[in-house]
Design a protein around this motif. Structure first.
Motif, PDB file in Angstrom:
ATOM      1  N   ILE A  89      37.443  37.994  45.780  1.00  0.00           N
ATOM      2  CA  ILE A  89      38.285  39.145  46.114  1.00  0.00           C
ATOM      3  C   ILE A  89      39.715  38.688  46.397  1.00  0.00           C
ATOM      4  O   ILE A  89      40.678  39.350  46.003  1.00  0.00           O
ATOM      5  N   THR A  93      30.716  44.409  51.201  1.00  0.00           N
ATOM      6  CA  THR A  93      31.234  43.747  49.997  1.00  0.00           C
ATOM      7  C   THR A  93      31.837  44.760  49.038  1.00  0.00           C
ATOM      8  O   THR A  93      32.926  44.560  48.491  1.00  0.00           O
ATOM      9  N   ARG A 151      35.274  46.049  50.237  1.00  0.00           N
ATOM     10  CA  ARG A 151      36.347  45.072  49.980  1.00  0.00           C
ATOM     11  C   ARG A 151      36.688  45.025  48.497  1.00  0.00           C
ATOM     12  O   ARG A 151      37.861  44.953  48.117  1.00  0.00           O
ATOM     13  N   GLU A 207      38.809  48.011  47.142  1.00  0.00           N
ATOM     14  CA  GLU A 207      40.226  47.988  47.512  1.00  0.00           C
ATOM     15  C   GLU A 207      41.076  47.280  46.458  1.00  0.00           C
ATOM     16  O   GLU A 207      42.267  47.547  46.324  1.00  0.00           O
TER      17      GLU A 207
END
Length: 239
Positions: A63, A88, A91, A94
């Motif tokens: 990420i 997860t 995140r 995003e």
């Protein structure tokens, strides 16, 4: 050929991905196990798309890498993960990925994910919902049946139009596109390409001669008008 960087620290999965991609005529430029190795590879050779695992070696995960790819390289990327927990996924969302592959995956899952990611990325880059052909990294991707074929700008000799269709010529191939010449011009680098005639756009890299009646691209003669000659000389001086 569409180029792909794989970021995956499990060698068996990375090799499986490479086999799947290459069997579908993609070119894998490398496999990186960590954030640092991926950045090193991106700094030396830009792919057209990145497939990256969320959990990779090192202190920075996939990420973190996705955010760097998005902000600094502006490339499409697809997450790969066996983790589908809420934290997860939140995140990952995003970062606004262009796809998400859940392990274990099938061959068709990879092919569809890559094609959809490239298509969605192209619509963003070209700002058109109806666009079928698109550009990434000094290359034009031309839709041929169900595949986007990569043609580097430098490999294009010239293009000729016939109503709402264009034929793009390279040294050893030609591609028919559903596009006007003006639409094609907008996708090409205007410093390298020149419209010598209402029906022809040429790549000045391959210019071999010009006179009052024609412009020669390698051994191919195409018509050019007097006004276009003046514009051509002006454009050549800017290159």
């Amino acid at each position: 050929m569409i180029s792909v960087l794989i970021v995956e620290d499990e060698l068996i999965i990375a090799n499986d991905l490479q086999d799947i991609l290459e069997s579908n005529d993609y070119h894998v430029i490398g496999i990186a196990k960590s954030y640092d190795l991926a950045i090193k590879k991106l700094s030396s050779e830009l792919p057209d798309i990145v497939l990256l695992d969320i959990q990779i070696d090192g202190t920075k995960d996939g990420i973190d890498l996705a955010n760097t790819i998005k902000n600094e390289y502006e490339l499409p990327f697809i997450f790969i993960s066996s983790h589908t927990d809420r934290a997860t996924l939140d995140r990952a969302k995003e970062c606004k990925p262009y796809g998400f592959l859940v392990k274990p995956f099938e061959d068709d899952d990879v092919f569809v994910a890559v094609e959809m990611a490239l298509s969605n990325f192209s619509k963003e880059q070209n700002n058109s919902e109806d666009n079928q052909d698109f550009t990434i990294n000094d290359s034009l991707f031309i839709r041929q049946k169900n595949t986007a074929v990569k043609v580097a700008y430098d490999d294009i000799l010239y293009a000729s139009s016939d109503a709402n269709y264009c034929t793009l010529y390279t040294k050893d191939k030609k591609f028919v596109m559903r596009s006007t010449l003006k639409e094609l011009e907008n996708k090409l680098d205007d410093k390298r390409f020149f419209r010598c005639h209402k029906s022809h756009v040429v790549n000045l890299k391959h210019l071999t001669a010009v006179n009052s009646e024609c412009i020669t691209i390698r051994d191919i003669e195409l018509p050019i008008g007097r006004d276009q000659q003046t514009l051509l000389m002006s454009q050549i001086n800017k290159i």
